[in-house]
Design an enzyme around this catalytic site. Structure first.
Site, PDB file in Angstrom:
ATOM      1  N   ASP A 100       0.832  -1.197   0.000  1.00  0.00           N
ATOM      2  CA  ASP A 100       0.000   0.000   0.000  1.00  0.00           C
ATOM      3  C   ASP A 100       0.878   1.263   0.000  1.00  0.00           C
ATOM      4  OD1 ASP A 100      -2.732   1.060   0.261  1.00  0.00           O
ATOM      5  OD2 ASP A 100      -1.907   1.914   2.116  1.00  0.00           O
ATOM      6  N   LYS A 103       1.240   4.344  -2.920  1.00  0.00           N
ATOM      7  CA  LYS A 103       1.242   5.793  -2.711  1.00  0.00           C
ATOM      8  C   LYS A 103       2.524   6.393  -3.273  1.00  0.00           C
ATOM      9  CE  LYS A 103      -1.773   5.341   1.259  1.00  0.00           C
ATOM     10  NZ  LYS A 103      -1.800   4.995   2.685  1.00  0.00           N
TER      11      LYS A 103
END
Ligand code: ADP
Ligand code: ASP
Ligand code: MG
Length: 841
Positions: free
Chosen positions: A705, A709
């Site tokens: 994750d 980003k």
């Protein structure tokens, strides 16, 4: 016709007949008018139905009988569903049953006709009979809806009164014969004070067989009938606030044009403003008024077109565009001064019923250019090769060249005739926007300047002209614009979505903003209501999801992929539509389709922007081509202004070299707890129990994750690589990657010693450990780092996120953004912030 009381013709378009609720609305709207007017109601087909019939015909002709039949079945179900909704339980069952029986036999006939089509000799006439079902079925349903409100009506089929030249697929009304026939048919019903309902789009051909008037033809039906009964007003109820300064799907800041003269309106319609069928105005007599009014806001004035009067005002009234055009050029030295070349060209085309929409002839007369619909370009070249075969042989005509993929743009306004320098302003604006003009019409009427551009540059050109003439400041549009709603489609129905629905309702209520959620999409399917889902429908959907259900099973629910859902919803003319993606999978295809359909995007979903560069780029390119905006603040750091900061830095001319960040609440929490001497295993368990982690904490610990980003930020700096290129250090040891979640939790304490040692070593150096993503133009690095105690990253505490921007200007003391960056609430707030940003510009 010697009419005693005034007559008004109301036409309801497909959007006004989208579903049962909309049709009930139609009935209420008519019931609210208690004046003594005689009323004729012209129905369109239910929204999307004509398109479906067209594709059923295509399938049948392509010998895919099964597909054609499937469409017929869908149509049967849809109409019956709507009919049941309209004739709710408290009506006389006989009325409802009679309606259902009628619909059913019409659908049987439709199925039989589709079956016959491929073998039938007279397929053009059979196709028209098939298409006619759409408006005929709608007329029956509307009649019952009126009955529910206690309004008497008579349905009269258009074949009894609207006489045409019999040309299948594109019949032209025979005004004289219709004028002679229609009044008597209406009179009897008017005597009974009935509203007369007539299916639009169709009429009688030779021997009374049904013909269609061409797509969008129900507007024309309304006008022809108005003329025949000498009505004083025709009202076309639309899904837009009126005729706008440009197609609102292309120019979001388009305004309503309060007043147009008939010539301006015709010109706009002829050049592609889909809001009006191009032939609508021809039948109307001087003194009649045609009004376009918004179905969703019956109190709004809309656009008035007063036939026979010239409207004065700003030189440019509106801009329209006609896509899918081809430019045909006939050239040759032998054409010089030869009389009648143009006449011969157009004579040949007229004979084949091909309409030429723009002509331009170079002053040397060595070439003549004109545009025709792309799908007829080949036929046109063939015709011209035959017509000019001798000249071609003698080389007086050198070549006939076709260029497809073009759009003709028309800038329209009666005031242009008296204002000098208009063309210069138009072409100046287009040139400034970097769009290349392929051809300019010569000798266009004084109220129209038209030109041809490449199809994928046409939106840009329209917007350039729109803003050059400040059409967004047109007076009449202003009030309407403020009230103009924003239609939100929500993709993804998890926790962020549920929170968003709650926050959205608050804002929409308190700020008095006209914003509504029109569609919800989950993995199983979707729910859609063009006029906005009610609070009750929304909370029912949220509840359904909380209980583990799927939208396809919700009331109004349909099964389908996100792409199906977007395509379906985009076919409805939504107001300033925004697709809010709070899903967690790769939604790129749905997003690309949305922007191509003129829908703005707001994303919290990282996957489409982090997944394959090709997909992400496609979304951005489509967005640029169609002038759509893509906001995605919530993809990184939830509601924190991270993306915004980056964009501001870029916009101010700064160069961003590197963004170092700790963009994970879970990781932030773990490392600040371990810094306080907590064991790794305890910290992980605590994070889980507080709900900071995914159900399986490895989903956070693996760093994927964070990497997403990181790649989103890096791509904003110009990086073009893929997820596979990211250097990613996972905090899950290889040995624990494939064990069950329970086994993983049990094994956690085995990792404690190693972590304790790492932390101690760092401390000895005056440093702390952080899990960091470093994004630069060159790539993304994600993993464990040891940073000095006084550094920005070290200051991070708890679940906060932190972003450090190093730029040409912020070099020695970088710019830092930090704060809560995870959780449904702040993420939804970030999403809502983006949505509000779209409403305010
Ligand atoms: P109906 O439901 O009456 O058949 P249409 O769907 O045919 O209505 O026409 C309305 C559509 O026309 C709008 O959704 C809008 O996108 C499009 N349109 C194109 N140009 C304009 C314009 N200048 N003003 C308003 N709408 C326009
Ligand atoms: N239903 C027809 C169409 O979609 C006619 C109309 O709506 O005006 O083209
Ligand atoms: Mg239409």
């Amino acid at each position: 016709m010697p009419s005693t009381s005034p007559t008004v013709v109301h036409k309801f378009g497909g959007a006004a007949l989208a579903d049962a609720a909309a049709i009930i609305n139609v009935a209420e709207l008519l019931a609210a008018d208690t004046t003594e007017t005689r009323r004729i109601v012209v129905t369109s087909a239910l929204q999307g139905v004509t398109n479906q019939l067209v594709s059923a015909i295509d399938h049948a002709n392509g010998h895919d009988g099964a597909a054609a039949k499937a469409i017929a079945e869908q149509l049967r179900e849809r109409h019956q569903h709507v009919a049941r909704g309209v004739a709710s339980d408290d009506v006389r069952p006989d009325v409802r049953d009679a309606l259902l029986a009628r619909l059913s036999s019409a659908c049987d006939l439709l199925a039989a006709q589709l079956h016959e089509l491929p073998t039938d000799q007279r397929s053009a006439s059979l196709s028209d009979a098939i298409l006619a079902h759409g408006e005929r079925l709608a007329a029956q349903i509307v009649a019952v809806a009126l009955e529910q409100k206690g309004i008497r009506s008579t349905v009269v089929d258009a074949t009894q009164l609207l006489i045409t030249d019999g040309r299948h697929g594109n019949a032209a009304p025979d005004l004289a014969r219709t004028d002679a026939t229609a009044p008597a048919v209406f009179d009897a019903a008017f005597e009974r004070h009935d509203i007369v309902i007539v299916p639009g789009f169709i009429g009688a051909g030779h021997d009374g067989v049904v013909v269609t008037l061409g797509r969008g033809g129900s507007d024309l039906t309304a006008a022809v009938l108005a003329r025949a009964v000498d009505a004083h007003e025709v009202v076309l109820w639309k899904d837009v606030p009126g005729v706008m300064t440009a197609d609102p799907r292309i120019v979001p800041e388009a305004r309503v044009v309060p007043l147009l003269d008939a010539r301006e309106a015709s010109e706009l319609a002829y050049y592609g403003a889909k809001v009006l069928h191009p032939r609508t105005l021809l039948p109307l007599r001087a003194g009649m008024t045609l009004r376009l009014r918004p179905f969703a806001d019956p109190g709004a004035p809309g656009t008035t077109i007063a036939v026979g009067r010239v409207a004065r005002g700003t030189p440019v009234r509106a801009i329209s565009g006609m896509s899918r055009q081809a430019l045909v050029a006939v050239s040759g030295t032998g054409m010089l001064g030869v009389p009648g070349v143009a006449a011969r060209v157009f004579g040949a085309l007229a004979g084949a019923h091909i309409s030429v929409s723009m002509i331009s002839q170079a002053s040397s007369e060595q070439s003549i250019c004109f545009t025709v619909p792309s799908d007829r370009a080949e036929e046109v070249t063939e015709l011209l090769r035959v017509a000019f075969s001798e000249e071609l042989e003698r080389r007086e005509v050198d070549e006939i060249v076709v260029r497809s993929g073009l759009t003709t743009i028309a800038v329209v306004g009666s005031g242009m005739a008296h204002a000098p320098g208009i063309a210069a302003r138009i072409f100046g604006a287009v040139a400034d926007s970097g769009v290349n003009v392929v051809a300019i019409a010569q000798g266009a009427s004084e109220r129209n300047v038209s030109f041809v551009v490449d199809e994928n540059e046409s939106a840009e050109a329209v917007r350039a002209v729109h803003s050059a003439f400040r059409l967004d400041k047109v007076g009449g549009g202003r009030a309407t614009r403020r009230a103009e709603p924003m239609d939100v489609i929500l993709l993804g129905m998890g926790r962020v979505a549920q929170e968003f629905v709650r926050q959205f309702a608050d804002v929409a209520k308190h700020k008095g903003r006209a914003m509504r959620i029109v569609g919800l999409i989950d993995r199983s399917g979707y729910v859609f209501q063009a006029r906005g889902l009610t609070a009750r429908q929304l909370s029912a959907a949220v509840l359904l999801k909380q209980q583990g259900g799927s939208l396809q099973n919700a009331p109004l629910g349909k099964a389908g992929t996100a792409l199906d859902a977007v395509n379906f919803m985009a076919a409805h003319a939504l107001m300033r539509p925004v697709l809010v993606d709070v899903a967690s999978g790769d939604t790129a295809p749905a997003l690309a389709s949305a922007v191509a359909h003129g829908i703005d995007l707001v994303l919290a979903n990282k996957v489409p922007l982090a997944a394959a560069m090709s997909g992400a780029r496609k979304i951005m390119q489509e967005a640029r081509a169609s002038g759509r905006r893509v906001l995605h603040e919530a993809t990184v750091g939830a509601g924190l202004p991270v993306i915004d900061t980056l964009q501001q830095l870029h916009a101010s001319g700064d160069r961003v070299d590197c963004v170092d960040s700790s963009p994970s609440g879970t990781m932030g929490f773990l490392f600040s707890e371990m810094g306080r001497g907590r064991k790794f295993s305890d910290a992980v368990r605590e994070a889980m129990s507080r709900g900071y982690t995914e159900p399986d904490p490895r989903d956070d610990l693996c760093g994927l994750d964070v990497a997403r980003k990181g790649i989103i930020l890096a791509r904003m700096l110009g990086y073009t690589g893929e997820m596979d290129d990211v250097s990613l250090e996972s905090l899950v040891p290889t040995s624990l990657q494939d064990v069950t979640p329970a086994e993983f939790l049990d094994a956690l304490p085995t990792l404690d010693a190693e972590w304790e040692q790492k932390i101690a070593e760092a401390r000895a150096r005056g440093e702390v450990l952080r899990y960091r993503a470093r994004a630069t133009r060159g790539g993304v690095k994600v993993g464990l780092v040891s940073v000095p105690v006084g550094s920005a990253l070290a200051s991070l505490d708890g679940t906060d996120n932190l972003f450090v921007f190093s730029t040409a200007r912020y070099r020695n003391r970088p710019l830092v953004v930090s704060g809560p960056g995870a959780g449904a609430e702040v993420t939804a707030a970030g999403v809502l912030g983006d949505v509000l940003r779209l409403t305010s510009t």
